[in-house]
Design an enzyme around this catalytic site. Structure first.
Site, PDB file in Angstrom:
ATOM      1  N   GLY A 198       0.825  -1.200   0.000  1.00 49.04           N
ATOM      2  CA  GLY A 198       0.000   0.000   0.000  1.00 49.04           C
ATOM      3  C   GLY A 198       0.853   1.242   0.000  1.00 49.04           C
ATOM      4  N   GLY A 227       0.750   5.583   1.160  1.00 47.94           N
ATOM      5  CA  GLY A 227       0.075   6.705   1.793  1.00 47.94           C
ATOM      6  C   GLY A 227       0.854   7.982   1.589  1.00 47.94           C
ATOM      7  CG  PHE A 246       3.361  10.888   6.181  1.00 49.97           C
ATOM      8  CD1 PHE A 246       4.181  11.944   6.494  1.00 49.97           C
ATOM      9  CD2 PHE A 246       1.988  11.041   6.296  1.00 49.97           C
ATOM     10  CE1 PHE A 246       3.650  13.145   6.937  1.00 49.97           C
ATOM     11  CE2 PHE A 246       1.461  12.236   6.737  1.00 49.97           C
ATOM     12  CZ  PHE A 246       2.281  13.299   7.055  1.00 49.97           C
ATOM     13  CE  LYS A 254       3.783   4.759   6.577  1.00 51.95           C
ATOM     14  NZ  LYS A 254       2.692   5.182   7.466  1.00 51.95           N
ATOM     15  CG  ASP A 304      -4.842   9.349   9.735  1.00 59.73           C
ATOM     16  OD1 ASP A 304      -6.028   9.621   9.464  1.00 59.73           O
ATOM     17  OD2 ASP A 304      -4.014   9.012   8.877  1.00 59.73           O
TER      18      ASP A 304
END
Length: 659
Positions: free
Chosen positions: A349, A351, A353, A370, A467
Site C-alpha cells: 500500500g 500513503g 508519508f 514502511k 488518524d
C-alpha cells in the site's frame, strides 16, 4: 455539663458496692485507704438518657472496662474515647499529684466503674473521690473548662473570720498563679499560711485538669474560690469540687509535698543551690544542638551527593536507552534484500508519508516495511528517540514495531507482518465483508476500543493517534484488530489535556470538527474517529463516500436520523444476516455518542469499553452529530490559518503525550 441531680442518700445496693470496693482496696492496696475519706460524691446529667443496651452505652462500658489496661498515668491525668459519630463517648480522669501511678490508676478505675452503676441511663456523669475525679460524656470534654456542677465539703470553724480571710487571700492568689502556669503535664500547686488567732497552719492545694489553657485554669479556680462565699466561709477545712478544677484547705498536711511537685521542666526557676545543675543542663543542651547541626549538615551533603549520583545515573540511562535502539536497527542492505529491492510485487500500500512493502528476512520471518518519503523534517536523534518510545508499546491490539533503518536519507520502519491486510480492504469490499459476520465485527470493534484505551490511559505515554481509520487497522490470522501507523510520533508538553496545532494532518471523514476547523485535538478527537469507524463497521460503507440519495445525507446524519426515528435497521449492513439486533442498535447508539459535535459530550475510551462489555450500563441520549467538510470540499485557507494535510490511504501522524 448542666442540670444535674444530686444523689444525697446512698441506697442499700450502693452502700454494699461501696463497702465491697473499700474492702477490696484494703486487701490490694492498704496505703490508699489511709488517704481516702469515707465519702463519695457524684452527679448524673439530666439532659438526656439512653437505654442500657444502646450502642452509646456499650461503647461507654467498653471504654471504662479497658481503662486499667489502656491507661498510662505518669502525671495523674488521662483522656480516652471510644466509638464513632453520635455514639462516640469521652472519658477523663484526674488524680491528685501525690498519688503514685498505681494508686492513681486504681482510684480512677474504681470511681469510673462506680459512676456507671450510679448513672445507668445518663449520657454524662462525674465522680469525685478523695484523691481522684472521673468523668464521662457523649460530648467532647477534653480541653473544655466546666465549673458546673460545683460542690463543697467542709469541716471545722475559725474564731476570727476577718483574719482568716486575710490569710487565705494571698495564699489562694499564689496557688492559683502557680497552678495555672503548671504546663501541659500538671497544673497543681500547694502552699501554707499561718493563722495566728487559732494558732494553726493552713495547708492549701489548687489543681486543674492539665488539658486546660492557663487562662481557663485560672478562671476555673476563681469560680471555685468565689463559691466559698456562698457556701462555707469560715470553715477551717473545706474542699470545692468542679469538673475541671478543685481546691482544698486543711489544718493538717494532707498531701505528700515531695510527690506533688510538677515535672522538672515545669518547675519554678531554680535557687542558687541549683545553679550547678542548670549549668550542666545548659551545657548538655548546647552539646545536643551542636550534634544536631552536624547531623543536619551531613544529611544535606549526603542528599546533594545522592542527587548528583541520581542525575548521573539518569543521564547514563538516557544514553543506554538511546544506545538500546541499536538492537532495533536493521541495515539497509538487509531490508533491500528482504523486500526484493522494494519491488512492486511486494508493495502492500501507499500513503502520504510513504510506501509499505512486504518482506522476508533471512530467518524466514515476514515483516512489513514502511519506507518513509524523503523530507519528513526529522533529525536522526529525534527519529531514534521516537522509535524507542513506540517500540515500548506492548498491547495485543497494536501492531508491534520490530525495528528501523536509518542510513543516509533512507528512513525505514519495520513492523510485524499482519497477513489479512487492513480492515478497509475487507469491510468495504462487497464480497469480502460477507465473511465478517456480526460476532467478528463486534470482536474487531472491542479490540480497537481496548487498543485506544491503552494508548490514552494505560501506556506510560498518553498517545493521541489523530488518524484512526479502517485503513490503519490491520487484521491478523484470527481477525484480531491491530491499530497501526505510529511511526511519525512526536512529543508534546507534559500533562496537557488538549493541544493546538497549525499543521492539521489526518483523513477527511474521520476528523473531529474542533480539529478540522481550529487545530484543537485531544483524546476526544480519537473518540470521534472511533465513532465513525463503528458506524462504518455496522453499515459496511465508508463515511466519506456515503450519500443518501433521497436527502443527500452523509453516514453520520443518516445514522442519527434513523436512530432517532427508531428505524436504525435501515443502516445495518444487509450482509450481516442473522445477528443480535439489540446489540447492533446499542453499538449504533455508542457510535453516535462518540461523534457528537461538542468534544466534552463524548465519552472517554474507558467509558466506551464499559459500554461495550456491559449491557446493564444505561446510555445517555446523543445530540446531533458534527457536520463538517467532506472529501470533495477544500478548506478555506483564507479564513483558517491552519494547513490541512489529508491522507488518502495509510498516512498517519501520532502525537505522544507524556504523563
Amino acid at each position: 455539663m448542666q442540670k444535674y441531680r444530686v444523689t444525697i442518700i446512698m441506697s442499700t445496693s450502693r452502700l454494699s458496692l461501696f463497702f465491697f470496693y473499700a474492702i477490696l482496696i484494703i486487701l490490694v492496696n492498704p496505703t490508699i485507704n489511709a488517704q481516702r475519706d469515707p465519702y463519695v460524691l457524684h452527679e448524673c446529667s439530666t439532659t438526656g438518657n439512653v437505654t442500657s443496651n444502646s450502642t452509646l452505652r456499650e461503647n461507654l462500658n467498653t471504654l471504662i472496662s479497658t481503662l486499667s489496661s489502656n491507661t498510662q498515668i505518669d502525671y495523674g491525668f488521662y483522656n480516652f474515647t471510644a466509638g464513632e459519630g453520635t455514639n462516640k463517648v469521652y472519658a477523663t480522669g484526674l488524680c491528685r499529684a501525690d498519688l503514685s501511678p498505681t494508686d492513681c490508676r486504681s482510684c480512677v478505675n474504681m470511681s469510673a466503674h462506680e459512676l456507671l452503676q450510679l448513672c445507668p441511663t445518663q449520657k454524662e456523669g462525674v465522680m469525685w473521690y478523695m484523691n481522684c475525679t472521673a468523668r464521662y460524656s457523649n460530648n467532647s470534654i477534653f480541653g473544655v473548662m466546666e465549673t458546673k456542677p460545683t460542690r463543697a465539703l467542709t469541716s471545722g470553724n475559725v474564731s476570727n473570720l476577718t483574719e482568716f480571710n486575710a490569710v487565705l487571700e494571698p495564699l489562694f492568689y499564689d496557688l492559683r498563679v502557680r497552678a495555672s502556669a503548671g504546663g501541659i503535664f500538671r497544673k497543681i500547686a500547694v502552699g501554707t499560711a499561718y493563722y495566728k488567732s487559732d494558732n494553726f497552719t493552713i495547708y492549701g492545694l489548687m489543681q486543674c485538669s492539665p488539658d486546660l489553657s492557663e487562662m481557663d485554669c485560672s478562671n476555673c479556680l476563681v469560680v471555685a474560690q468565689n463559691y466559698i462565699q456562698g457556701c462555707c466561709s469560715g470553715n477551717s477545712g473545706l474542699r470545692i469540687l468542679a469538673p475541671s478544677c478543685n481546691l482544698r484547705i486543711e489544718t493538717d498536711q494532707f498531701y505528700d509535698s515531695t510527690l506533688v511537685q510538677s515535672p522538672p521542666s515545669l518547675s519554678p526557676p531554680p535557687s542558687k543551690g541549683k545553679r550547678s545543675n542548670s549549668s550542666k543542663t545548659i551545657i548538655a543542651i548546647v552539646v545536643v544542638v551542636v550534634i544536631l547541626v552536624v547531623i543536619i549538615i551531613c544529611i544535606c551533603i549526603s542528599l546533594r551527593v545522592r542527587k548528583q549520583r541520581k542525575k548521573a545515573k539518569s543521564k547514563l540511562k538516557i544514553v543506554d536507552e538511546i544506545s538500546s535502539t541499536e538492537s532495533l536497527h536493521f541495515d539497509f542492505p538487509t531490508i533491500r534484500v528482504a523486500t526484493d529491492n522494494f519491488s512492486d510485487a511486494n508493495k502492500l500500500g501507499q500513503g502520504g508519508f510513504g510506501v509499505v512493502y512486504k518482506g522476508r528476512l533471512s530467518n524466514g520471518q515476514e515483516i512489513a516495511v514502511k519506507r518513509l518519503s524523503q523530507g519528513s523534517g526529522q533529525g536522526d536523534l529525534e527519529f531514534k528517540n521516537e522509535i524507542l518510545l513506540v517500540a515500548k508499546l506492548q498491547h495485543r491490539n497494536l501492531v508491534k514495531l520490530r525495528g528501523f533503518c536509518l542510513e543516509g536519507c533512507e528512513r525505514l520502519l519495520i513492523y510485524e507482518f499482519v497477513p489479512n491486510g487492513s480492515l478497509d480492504q475487507v469491510i468495504f469490499d462487497p464480497a469480502k465483508r460477507a465473511y465478517l459476520d456480526w460476532q467478528r465485527r463486534y470482536k474487531i470493534i472491542e479490540g480497537i476500543a481496548r487498543g485506544l484505551l491503552y494508548l490514552h490511559e494505560d501506556s506510560r505515554l498518553r498517545i493521541i493517534h489523530r488518524d484512526l481509520k479502517t485503513s490503519n487497522v490491520l487484521l491478523d490470522n484470527e481477525m484480531n484488530p491491530k491499530i497501526a501507523d505510529f511511526g511519525m510520533a512526536r512529543l508534546v508538553i507534559l500533562d496537557q489535556t488538549h493541544i493546538n496545532t497549525n499543521r492539521i494532518v489526518g483523513t477527511y471523514g474521520y476528523m473531529a470538527p474542533e480539529y478540522a476547523y481550529h487545530g484543537h485535538f485531544s483524546v476526544k478527537s480519537d473518540v470521534f474517529s472511533f465513532g465513525v469507524l463503528v458506524l462504518e463497521m455496522i453499515c459496511g460503507q465508508k463515511n466519506g463516500y456515503f450519500r443518501n440519495e433521497e436527502n443527500g445525507e452523509d453516514l453520520l446524519t443518516y445514522a442519527w436520523t434513523n436512530w432517532r426515528n427508531m428505524t436504525a435497521s435501515n443502516i445495518i449492513d444487509p450482509t450481516l444476516g442473522v445477528g443480535s439486533t439489540t446489540e447492533i442498535i446499542r453499538c449504533i447508539h455508542i457510535g453516535l455518542l462518540c461523534v457528537q459535535e461538542n468534544a466534552a459530550d463524548r465519552p472517554t475510551m474507558a467509558s466506551v469499553v464499559l459500554m461495550l462489555n456491559s449491557n446493564s450500563i444505561s446510555l445517555s441520549v446523543p445530540s446531533r452529530p458534527a457536520f463538517f467538510i467532506h472529501s470533495n470540499v477544500e478548506p478555506d485557507s483564507q479564513s483558517d490559518q491552519s494547513i490541512l494535510l489529508a491522507s488518502t490511504n495509510d498516512a498517519s501522524i501520532t502525537v505522544l503525550h507524556p504523563r
